[in-house]
Design an enzyme around this catalytic site. Structure first.
Site: not given
Ligand code: PBG
Length: 323
Positions: A195, A248
């Site tokens: 991520k 992601k």
């Molecule tokens: C929580 C999380 C996030 C997303 C999914 N889980 C935000 C982040 O990490 O700031 C992003 C999902 C999206 O942008 O659709 N940590």
């Protein structure tokens, strides 16, 4: 040799021919729809930067799940916006927390709909970071305990899969052990394994009200420049016991989806994140892109790169387009 012997266009002459030789197909069962649960009743608050997506009170969220269920999509991914936030993310692991209540209600109505829960703290902390903050940074090991409590409480509420998205080191192993201790040894973990600290989460932070109040997430989420490191992250999560893995965002990282597919045999997901959704939605709204075709082409590219399933805000719309 008379030119040209090979005419690639022979197999493109009709839709029937194109369909016969099509290499990548989309099916509703491959789509997971993210949903945002919020307090109240009858609440359907549109997210400005994500038109067509809403913060939903539990009753409304159940209604949305009915659509997901009857459309035959792969499942839903639940996020929560709590009543109040604090330094230790109490709302994330409260027995009657917003996600716990949502999961319970959805599983009661649609026991066959796959419910995945996002396990993280950023929606629940007053500072908007994904864990316990010490000296202006997130304390990795102190945060693990919160994540374990959250994952167990989701499993207890009936979640089919828990999906840690915090990017703390060692969280998969810690959550696996915590679930097993509480007899949830059959609850799978979907790790947000690779991520990235991405600008494309922007609209989500409005949706989940989870923007960090100081600094950013670059001390825990990955540097967008690093592909080899992404493979190490995935490898470690698998060693720690992840059942499914994820890359992601999706479209800016198609190369890594492909590499992960070639290297690892675990089921692989990709998250077409909020910013990816909003770019297509905005361009379509301006008449600059054909919305339907942009949706299907973007999802096809993610599948072609090697993702088995896609977390996407287009899940229902894409399903309609395929039918
Ligand atoms: C929580 C999380 C996030 C997303 C999914 N889980 C935000 C982040 O990490 O700031 C992003 C999902 C999206 O942008 O659709 N940590």
């Amino acid at each position: 040799m008379p030119f040209p012997v090979h005419r690639m266009r022979r197999l493109r002459g009709s839709e029937a021919m194109r369909s016969l030789v099509r290499e990548t197909r989309l099916a509703p069962s491959q789509f997971i729809l993210p949903l945002f649960a919020c307090p109240g009743e009858g609440v359907r608050k549109e997210i400005a930067a994500m038109p067509g997506n809403f913060q939903l009170s539990v009753d409304e969220l159940v209604r949305e799940c009915e659509k997901a269920h009857s459309a035959g999509i792969g499942g839903v991914l639940l996020f929560g916006i709590p009543e109040s936030k604090d330094e230790i993310a109490s709302g994330a692991y409260a027995e009657d927390g917003i996600v716990q209540r949502a999961v319970h209600a959805v599983k009661l109505m649609f026991p066959n709909l796959l419910v995945i829960t996002d396990v993280c703290n950023c929606e629940y902390t007053s500072h908007g970071h994904c864990g316990i903050v010490r000296n202006q940074d997130v304390d990795n090991d102190a945060t693990l305990d919160l994540l374990c409590r959250t994952a167990v409480s989701h499993a207890k509420a009936g979640a089919d899969i828990v999906a840690p998205s915090d990017m703390m080191d060692g969280r998969v192993a810690a959550i696996r052990a915590a679930l097993d201790r509480r007899s949830f040894q059959n609850t799978p973990i979907l790790a947000y394994a690779a991520k990235f600290a991405s600008v494309f989460y922007g609209p989500f932070r409005e949706a989940a009200e989870s923007a960090p109040q100081f600094g950013d997430r670059r001390t825990y989420q990955m540097d967008p420049a690093n592909g080899r490191e992404a493979m190490r992250e995935i490898e470690l999560d698998l060693e720690e016991g992840a059942d499914l893995i994820m890359v992601k965002p999706a479209m800016p990282y198609l190369d890594l989806i492909r590499q992960a597919r070639d290297r690892f045999d675990a089921p692989l997901g990709a998250y077409q994140v909020s910013g990816e959704f909003s770019m297509i939605a905005a361009a379509a709204q301006n008449g600059w892109l054909d919305r339907d075709r942009a949706i299907l082409e973007s999802l096809t590219s993610i599948r072609r790169a090697g993702a088995d399933f896609i977390l996407t805000y287009f899940a229902l719309e894409a399903t309609r387009l395929l039918s």
